[in-house]
Write a protein that holds these residues in place. Structure first.
Motif, short mmCIF file in Angstrom:
data_model
loop_
_atom_site.label_atom_id
_atom_site.label_comp_id
_atom_site.label_asym_id
_atom_site.label_seq_id
_atom_site.Cartn_x
_atom_site.Cartn_y
_atom_site.Cartn_z
N ASP A 123 0.85 -1.19 0.00
CA ASP A 123 0.00 0.00 0.00
C ASP A 123 0.89 1.24 0.00
O ASP A 123 1.77 1.38 0.85
CB ASP A 123 -0.87 -0.04 1.27
CG ASP A 123 -2.01 0.96 1.24
OD1 ASP A 123 -1.93 1.94 0.49
OD2 ASP A 123 -2.98 0.77 2.00
N PHE A 124 0.65 2.15 -0.96
CA PHE A 124 1.42 3.40 -1.04
C PHE A 124 0.44 4.56 -1.02
O PHE A 124 -0.54 4.59 -1.78
CB PHE A 124 2.26 3.43 -2.32
CG PHE A 124 3.08 4.68 -2.49
CD1 PHE A 124 4.08 4.99 -1.58
CD2 PHE A 124 2.83 5.55 -3.53
CE1 PHE A 124 4.84 6.15 -1.73
CE2 PHE A 124 3.57 6.71 -3.69
CZ PHE A 124 4.58 7.01 -2.79
N ARG A 125 0.71 5.58 -0.17
CA ARG A 125 -0.21 6.70 0.01
C ARG A 125 0.53 8.03 -0.02
O ARG A 125 1.64 8.14 0.50
CB ARG A 125 -0.98 6.57 1.34
CG ARG A 125 -1.66 5.22 1.52
CD ARG A 125 -2.40 5.12 2.83
NE ARG A 125 -2.97 3.80 3.04
CZ ARG A 125 -3.75 3.47 4.05
NH1 ARG A 125 -4.07 4.38 4.96
NH2 ARG A 125 -4.23 2.24 4.16
N LEU A 126 -0.12 9.03 -0.61
CA LEU A 126 0.40 10.40 -0.65
C LEU A 126 -0.64 11.34 -0.05
O LEU A 126 -1.84 11.15 -0.23
CB LEU A 126 0.71 10.82 -2.08
CG LEU A 126 1.81 10.06 -2.82
CD1 LEU A 126 1.82 10.44 -4.29
CD2 LEU A 126 3.16 10.32 -2.18
N HIS A 127 -0.15 12.38 0.64
CA HIS A 127 -1.06 13.32 1.30
C HIS A 127 -0.48 14.73 1.20
O HIS A 127 0.73 14.94 1.35
CB HIS A 127 -1.24 12.96 2.78
CG HIS A 127 -1.91 14.02 3.59
ND1 HIS A 127 -3.27 14.26 3.53
CD2 HIS A 127 -1.41 14.92 4.48
CE1 HIS A 127 -3.58 15.25 4.34
NE2 HIS A 127 -2.47 15.67 4.93
N ALA A 128 -1.34 15.71 0.90
CA ALA A 128 -0.94 17.12 0.90
C ALA A 128 -2.10 17.94 1.46
O ALA A 128 -3.27 17.61 1.22
CB ALA A 128 -0.59 17.60 -0.50
N ALA A 129 -1.79 18.98 2.22
CA ALA A 129 -2.84 19.79 2.82
C ALA A 129 -2.33 21.20 3.07
O ALA A 129 -1.12 21.43 3.22
CB ALA A 129 -3.32 19.16 4.13
N GLY A 130 -3.25 22.13 3.12
CA GLY A 130 -2.96 23.51 3.48
C GLY A 130 -3.92 23.98 4.54
O GLY A 130 -5.07 23.53 4.61
N ARG A 131 -3.45 24.90 5.38
CA ARG A 131 -4.26 25.38 6.49
C ARG A 131 -4.06 26.88 6.64
O ARG A 131 -2.94 27.38 6.53
CB ARG A 131 -3.86 24.66 7.78
CG ARG A 131 -4.71 24.96 9.00
CD ARG A 131 -4.13 24.24 10.22
NE ARG A 131 -4.02 22.81 9.96
CZ ARG A 131 -5.00 21.93 10.19
NH1 ARG A 131 -6.16 22.37 10.65
NH2 ARG A 131 -4.82 20.66 9.92
N MET A 132 -5.16 27.62 6.90
CA MET A 132 -5.06 29.06 7.10
C MET A 132 -6.17 29.51 8.06
O MET A 132 -7.26 28.95 8.07
CB MET A 132 -5.17 29.80 5.78
CG MET A 132 -6.49 29.65 5.07
SD MET A 132 -6.60 30.65 3.56
CE MET A 132 -6.54 32.29 4.29
N PRO A 133 -5.90 30.53 8.90
CA PRO A 133 -6.93 31.02 9.81
C PRO A 133 -7.98 31.84 9.06
O PRO A 133 -7.66 32.58 8.12
CB PRO A 133 -6.14 31.89 10.79
CG PRO A 133 -4.92 32.32 10.03
CD PRO A 133 -4.60 31.19 9.09
N VAL A 134 -9.23 31.68 9.45
CA VAL A 134 -10.31 32.46 8.86
C VAL A 134 -11.01 33.34 9.91
O VAL A 134 -11.77 34.23 9.56
CB VAL A 134 -11.35 31.55 8.18
CG1 VAL A 134 -10.73 30.86 6.98
CG2 VAL A 134 -11.90 30.51 9.16
N ALA A 135 -10.76 33.08 11.17
CA ALA A 135 -11.31 33.88 12.27
C ALA A 135 -10.51 33.52 13.51
O ALA A 135 -9.68 32.60 13.50
CB ALA A 135 -12.80 33.59 12.48
#
Length: 219
Positions: A123-135
């Protein structure tokens, strides 16, 4: 600590009890699992970080009426995760590779022997994410994931054959800071992909929706 890296190790065990799954009263004992983990992490002054882990899972025998009938193969789970801090937001990425060993089944005598072919594909997995404040105390996150499951080693005519599959997912959600060491979150992720099929079924389309709810507390 090892220089600018922090190295750690841990172990865990999942112990399974006996039960009677059928009306005939025969006792079934699922195998227990022993898990070892070794990992390292580095955190830079700007709060960038890189984490590497290796988890090894060893299973004991499944038993029916005290007789060993099956054992899961040893599993090696390698994980690499990085986080890049960008002002108030962040970007992260990771990869994971799960190497699955051969299961064991009864041989010509009472002992279990390795199966001739591997029942479970890697099993091979890739993950990418971004995070930013909105309040204040609320952050928005979006993510993209991909999973690739290899076919197992059984011939295509075998009832144990499982072909390769690929799925990808897009998701998003909100995290809520509850305190300096705790947070909660909700989100949704939509998955889509395909499997090459098995036993003459042909290509199979795969779709699903994952609902996410979490509570995290750090110490």
């Amino acid at each position: 600590p090892a220089g600018q890296w922090v190295v750690g190790a841990s172990a865990a065990a999942y112990l399974a009890g006996k039960y009677e799954p059928y009306d005939n009263g025969r006792e079934y004992q699922p195998g227990s699992r022993l898990i070892g983990n070794i990992g390292t992490e580095r955190i830079w002054p700007a709060n960038h970080r890189l984490t590497c882990d290796l988890l090894v899972t060893y299973s004991t025998d499944d038993k029916l009426e005290g007789r060993a009938i099956f054992r899961d193969g040893v599993q090696f789970d390698t994980r690499i995760h990085g986080l890049l801090a960008l002002g108030k937001g962040s970007l992260e990425g990771g990869l994971r590779y799960i190497l699955r060993g051969k299961d064991k089944q009864p041989g010509t005598d009472a002992d279990l022997v390795a199966e001739p072919d591997k029942r479970h594909g890697d099993d091979f997995r890739l993950h990418a994410a971004g995070r930013m404040p909105v309040a204040q105390s609320i952050s928005l996150w979006i993510s993209a994931d991909a999973k690739f499951l290899a076919a197992n080693d059984y011939p295509k005519t075998s009832p144990f054959f499982a072909d390769a599959a690929r799925v990808s997912g897009l998701g998003g959600g909100l995290d809520f800071a509850l305190g300096p060491r705790s947070r909660a979150g909700v989100g949704v992720r939509v998955w889509t992909g395909s499997s090459d099929g098995a036993m003459g079924l042909g290509r199979l389309d795969l779709t699903g929706i994952e609902l996410i709810q979490q509570f995290v507390m750090t110490f």
